[in-house]
Design a protein around this motif. Sequence first.
Motif, PDB file in Angstrom:
ATOM      1  N   GLY B  61       0.799  -1.223   0.000  1.00 17.28           N
ATOM      2  CA  GLY B  61       0.000   0.000   0.000  1.00 17.28           C
ATOM      3  C   GLY B  61       0.825   1.263   0.000  1.00 17.28           C
ATOM      4  N   GLY B  62       0.159   2.390  -0.283  1.00 20.69           N
ATOM      5  CA  GLY B  62       0.812   3.687  -0.266  1.00 20.69           C
ATOM      6  C   GLY B  62       0.590   4.353   1.080  1.00 20.69           C
ATOM      7  N   GLY B  63       0.256   5.619   1.074  1.00 15.04           N
ATOM      8  CA  GLY B  63       0.089   6.361   2.315  1.00 15.04           C
ATOM      9  C   GLY B  63      -1.206   6.050   3.047  1.00 15.04           C
ATOM     10  N   ARG B  64      -2.136   5.308   2.375  1.00 15.76           N
ATOM     11  CA  ARG B  64      -3.462   5.055   2.976  1.00 15.76           C
ATOM     12  C   ARG B  64      -4.108   6.365   3.421  1.00 15.76           C
ATOM     13  NH1 ARG B  64      -3.217   0.024   1.090  1.00 15.76           N
ATOM     14  NH2 ARG B  64      -2.330  -1.579   2.423  1.00 15.76           N
ATOM     15  N   PHE B  65      -3.874   7.412   2.668  1.00 14.70           N
ATOM     16  CA  PHE B  65      -4.348   8.727   3.100  1.00 14.70           C
ATOM     17  C   PHE B  65      -5.870   8.782   3.132  1.00 14.70           C
ATOM     18  CE2 PHE B  65      -5.093  13.342   2.625  1.00 14.70           C
ATOM     19  CZ  PHE B  65      -4.436  13.739   3.778  1.00 14.70           C
ATOM     20  N   ARG B  66      -6.514   8.218   2.099  1.00 16.96           N
ATOM     21  CA  ARG B  66      -7.981   8.279   2.040  1.00 16.96           C
ATOM     22  C   ARG B  66      -8.650   7.510   3.175  1.00 16.96           C
ATOM     23  NH1 ARG B  66      -5.243   8.072  -2.250  1.00 16.96           N
ATOM     24  NH2 ARG B  66      -5.535   9.454  -4.037  1.00 16.96           N
ATOM     25  N   PRO B  67      -8.290   6.238   3.398  1.00 15.98           N
ATOM     26  CA  PRO B  67      -8.945   5.534   4.514  1.00 15.98           C
ATOM     27  C   PRO B  67      -8.591   6.128   5.876  1.00 15.98           C
ATOM     28  CG  PRO B  67      -7.181   4.188   3.583  1.00 15.98           C
ATOM     29  CD  PRO B  67      -7.394   5.337   2.637  1.00 15.98           C
ATOM     30  N   ARG B  68      -7.409   6.772   5.980  1.00 15.23           N
ATOM     31  CA  ARG B  68      -7.093   7.430   7.248  1.00 15.23           C
ATOM     32  C   ARG B  68      -8.006   8.617   7.473  1.00 15.23           C
ATOM     33  NH1 ARG B  68      -2.028   9.562   7.955  1.00 15.23           N
ATOM     34  NH2 ARG B  68      -1.223   9.237   5.844  1.00 15.23           N
ATOM     35  N   LEU B  69      -8.397   9.282   6.391  1.00 10.26           N
ATOM     36  CA  LEU B  69      -9.387  10.359   6.514  1.00 10.26           C
ATOM     37  C   LEU B  69     -10.727   9.789   6.982  1.00 10.26           C
ATOM     38  CD1 LEU B  69      -9.129  12.776   3.448  1.00 10.26           C
ATOM     39  CD2 LEU B  69      -8.900  13.349   5.881  1.00 10.26           C
ATOM     40  N   ASP B  86     -14.599   0.434   9.719  1.00  9.16           N
ATOM     41  CA  ASP B  86     -13.549  -0.338   9.035  1.00  9.16           C
ATOM     42  C   ASP B  86     -13.956  -0.667   7.602  1.00  9.16           C
ATOM     43  OD1 ASP B  86     -12.118  -0.265  11.349  1.00  9.16           O
ATOM     44  OD2 ASP B  86     -12.269  -2.400  11.813  1.00  9.16           O
ATOM     45  N   ALA B  87     -15.198  -1.103   7.426  1.00  5.79           N
ATOM     46  CA  ALA B  87     -15.657  -1.492   6.087  1.00  5.79           C
ATOM     47  C   ALA B  87     -15.697  -0.289   5.154  1.00  5.79           C
ATOM     48  CB  ALA B  87     -17.030  -2.144   6.171  1.00  5.79           C
ATOM     49  N   ALA B  88     -16.064   0.875   5.700  1.00  4.98           N
ATOM     50  CA  ALA B  88     -16.070   2.097   4.884  1.00  4.98           C
ATOM     51  C   ALA B  88     -14.647   2.445   4.457  1.00  4.98           C
ATOM     52  CB  ALA B  88     -16.696   3.249   5.665  1.00  4.98           C
ATOM     53  N   ALA B  89     -13.716   2.375   5.403  1.00  2.00           N
ATOM     54  CA  ALA B  89     -12.305   2.665   5.086  1.00  2.00           C
ATOM     55  C   ALA B  89     -11.768   1.651   4.077  1.00  2.00           C
ATOM     56  CB  ALA B  89     -11.467   2.642   6.373  1.00  2.00           C
ATOM     57  N   VAL B  90     -12.129   0.395   4.264  1.00  2.00           N
ATOM     58  CA  VAL B  90     -11.691  -0.660   3.335  1.00  2.00           C
ATOM     59  C   VAL B  90     -12.250  -0.398   1.937  1.00  2.00           C
ATOM     60  CG1 VAL B  90     -12.076  -3.090   2.733  1.00  2.00           C
ATOM     61  CG2 VAL B  90     -11.265  -2.482   5.022  1.00  2.00           C
ATOM     62  N   ALA B  91     -13.519  -0.021   1.854  1.00  2.00           N
ATOM     63  CA  ALA B  91     -14.128   0.241   0.548  1.00  2.00           C
ATOM     64  C   ALA B  91     -13.410   1.386  -0.155  1.00  2.00           C
ATOM     65  CB  ALA B  91     -15.613   0.564   0.709  1.00  2.00           C
ATOM     66  N   LEU B 197     -13.206  10.879  -4.638  1.00  2.00           N
ATOM     67  CA  LEU B 197     -12.956   9.811  -3.664  1.00  2.00           C
ATOM     68  C   LEU B 197     -12.534  10.377  -2.303  1.00  2.00           C
ATOM     69  CD1 LEU B 197     -13.118   6.759  -3.335  1.00  2.00           C
ATOM     70  CD2 LEU B 197     -10.720   6.596  -3.975  1.00  2.00           C
ATOM     71  N   PHE B 198     -11.832  11.494  -2.295  1.00  2.00           N
ATOM     72  CA  PHE B 198     -11.517  12.157  -1.020  1.00  2.00           C
ATOM     73  C   PHE B 198     -12.793  12.621  -0.329  1.00  2.00           C
ATOM     74  CE2 PHE B 198      -7.039  12.823  -0.046  1.00  2.00           C
ATOM     75  CZ  PHE B 198      -6.417  12.350  -1.184  1.00  2.00           C
ATOM     76  N   ALA B 199     -13.722  13.193  -1.092  1.00  2.00           N
ATOM     77  CA  ALA B 199     -14.987  13.625  -0.502  1.00  2.00           C
ATOM     78  C   ALA B 199     -15.750  12.426   0.041  1.00  2.00           C
ATOM     79  CB  ALA B 199     -15.821  14.372  -1.545  1.00  2.00           C
ATOM     80  N   ALA B 200     -15.746  11.326  -0.711  1.00  2.00           N
ATOM     81  CA  ALA B 200     -16.412  10.119  -0.226  1.00  2.00           C
ATOM     82  C   ALA B 200     -15.720   9.585   1.020  1.00  2.00           C
ATOM     83  CB  ALA B 200     -16.429   9.047  -1.318  1.00  2.00           C
ATOM     84  N   ALA B 201     -14.399   9.751   1.093  1.00  2.00           N
ATOM     85  CA  ALA B 201     -13.654   9.251   2.252  1.00  2.00           C
ATOM     86  C   ALA B 201     -14.101   9.936   3.543  1.00  2.00           C
ATOM     87  CB  ALA B 201     -12.151   9.443   2.042  1.00  2.00           C
ATOM     88  N   THR B 202     -14.230  11.261   3.484  1.00  2.00           N
ATOM     89  CA  THR B 202     -14.657  11.966   4.710  1.00  2.00           C
ATOM     90  C   THR B 202     -16.146  11.700   4.985  1.00  2.00           C
ATOM     91  OG1 THR B 202     -15.014  13.972   3.388  1.00  2.00           O
ATOM     92  CG2 THR B 202     -12.932  13.798   4.583  1.00  2.00           C
ATOM     93  N   ILE B 218     -17.068  19.188   2.068  1.00  2.00           N
ATOM     94  CA  ILE B 218     -16.087  20.213   1.682  1.00  2.00           C
ATOM     95  C   ILE B 218     -14.679  19.825   2.147  1.00  2.00           C
ATOM     96  CG2 ILE B 218     -15.471  22.666   1.836  1.00  2.00           C
ATOM     97  CD1 ILE B 218     -17.994  22.227   0.291  1.00  2.00           C
ATOM     98  N   LEU B 219     -14.600  19.289   3.367  1.00  2.00           N
ATOM     99  CA  LEU B 219     -13.292  18.866   3.869  1.00  2.00           C
ATOM    100  C   LEU B 219     -12.610  17.916   2.879  1.00  2.00           C
ATOM    101  CD1 LEU B 219     -11.087  18.564   6.071  1.00  2.00           C
ATOM    102  CD2 LEU B 219     -12.471  16.724   7.066  1.00  2.00           C
ATOM    103  N   GLY B 220     -13.355  16.891   2.479  1.00  2.00           N
ATOM    104  CA  GLY B 220     -12.771  15.897   1.567  1.00  2.00           C
ATOM    105  C   GLY B 220     -12.491  16.478   0.184  1.00  2.00           C
TER     106      GLY B 220
END
Lengths: 312, 312
Positions: B61-69, B86-91, B197-202, B218-220
């Motif tokens: 994996g890379g930075g896992r930045f999106r699931p960390r958000l 967890d499932a949301a972060a995994v998705a 995908l960043f918006a979906a992550a938050t 907006i954050l994402g």
Amino acid sequence: MSKVPNSRKWHRSLTIAGGGRNLMDPRQRIDQALERALGRTTAPGAPPLLAQAMRHAVFPGGGRFRPRLTLGVALACGDDAPELTDAAAVAIEMLHCASLVHDDLPCFDDADMRRGQPSVHKAFGEPLAVLAGDGLILLSFQNLAEAAALHPQRLGTLVSLVADAVGVPNGIVAGQAWESEPEVEINDYQRAKTAALFAAATMAGAAAAGGVAADWRILGERLGEAYQVADDLRDVASDPETLGKPVGQDAALGRPNAVAQFGVAGAVGRLKGLIDEAVTSIPDCAGAQALRALIRKESESFLPQALASYAA
Amino acid sequence: MSKVPNSRKWHRSLTIAGGGRNLMDPRQRIDQALERALGRTTAPGAPPLLAQAMRHAVFPGGGRFRPRLTLGVALACGDDAPELTDAAAVAIEMLHCASLVHDDLPCFDDADMRRGQPSVHKAFGEPLAVLAGDGLILLSFQNLAEAAALHPQRLGTLVSLVADAVGVPNGIVAGQAWESEPEVEINDYQRAKTAALFAAATMAGAAAAGGVAADWRILGERLGEAYQVADDLRDVASDPETLGKPVGQDAALGRPNAVAQFGVAGAVGRLKGLIDEAVTSIPDCAGAQALRALIRKESESFLPQALASYAA
């Protein structure tokens, strides 16, 4: 180019079995639902060529056999949430179409034609074919989630059913991946490549209408296996124009094939046995008798004309 | 090869912001959740090479930045359903990985390397790369549906959020498809390819924890846009070893690029403005202050060292 004739009769009878709630021809109902779902592809901000590629993958379509099963079972179960039934049928068909688009890619079958027209990658190029397949998979779930707004408690089962039927460990993607393995067991392979989505088609119909999905698994599984055996028989018996794809493809690609394994007579016997098991499995419900008769009648058409003598 | 340094600090603080409920390091929590979700790939009947290809796409994996958000927002919202978080972060992460696998295919970037190791199609061949991407998309939904068993009313929002972020009309697939169009508008393109995908992550983090998803859009979005601008800056400023992918790629492929459009100084200014807007948008909640400070600190690392003088 339906592989299943007499579809109009089948539709009308199922509509009656469903209590006349939806008087629309089921093929028409399915195509209209697919049309509505594709609306997202032309929404503001969407890339136009991708929209065209996704439409090309879905229309004019083949026999729509799987979503017709979904509709048939939902009607037999009362079809109390028609929007959700539509979304379930759309998901089943779109996931099927997505698998065809990706299977046709140069790195798999490298098929020039599909359903009597150029394959998606031939018409739109490989990048848009990969993306159209991905887009259809996602659209299945976008559409299901939206349609489940009034019945949120049914969504989990529906998402699991259709995603399991296409994903790992036992869905279409897994089935296709078996072709990259050094050895493959014919039953595992065919169950994943065909029976899994048929089983999901019947179970999703029940789940969309608030029925018990598991009660409808055997019907779908046996019909899916029968469909695969019939496809193997067609592969040796038909001519390219009837099928719309090159004949003898399975043998040429070294794929497992029921005819190669059991011979023509053996495969025909297996086909008939599977249909018997499918019909017998239909649970008691308002539309059970009509559905049993219809499925038996429809299934007769599975067997290619050229092989009819084997069915005696 | 994380693009975001100081991640350990970020993790620990977010854990505290979340009330200490989950004392595990977030990166570890995400990787363990990914590991559990990949369990399906090795279940009975699954083809072994596909399982290896899917794992190769997800680990290390890379930075896992999106699931960390996702995790960060869920913790800020109380994280009352950790399995669903967890499932949301995994998705979010699996859909990101799937898009990388398909983007790397010969018909797109034809990338030999990804995250410091051979790309999936280089390691396993093109067929398994197509199927691994498909399988990861589906696994995201299989896993979400299963994890939502105790919170069925949250599933619809989660499925819609993550599927919309990747599908049509405005998700990653649509963004990638813009590259097949004769003309493309840079903002539409980047919003679809990254910000969605960043918006979906938050938003998924909030939805998983029973929060109001829209409050976190907006954050994402701003962080996603900032990430994209930073990526464009890296594309001109970095060396190949730092990035793990060829430098100057966007220019070589004629892709829209913020640096080409605004110049280096203009792009840096835009980056800073986006981060300000992201931080300001964080809604009031128990963990808001800590989250704001962290995101500002983390975001400093977006700017490549070589361009630090522009930030004055």
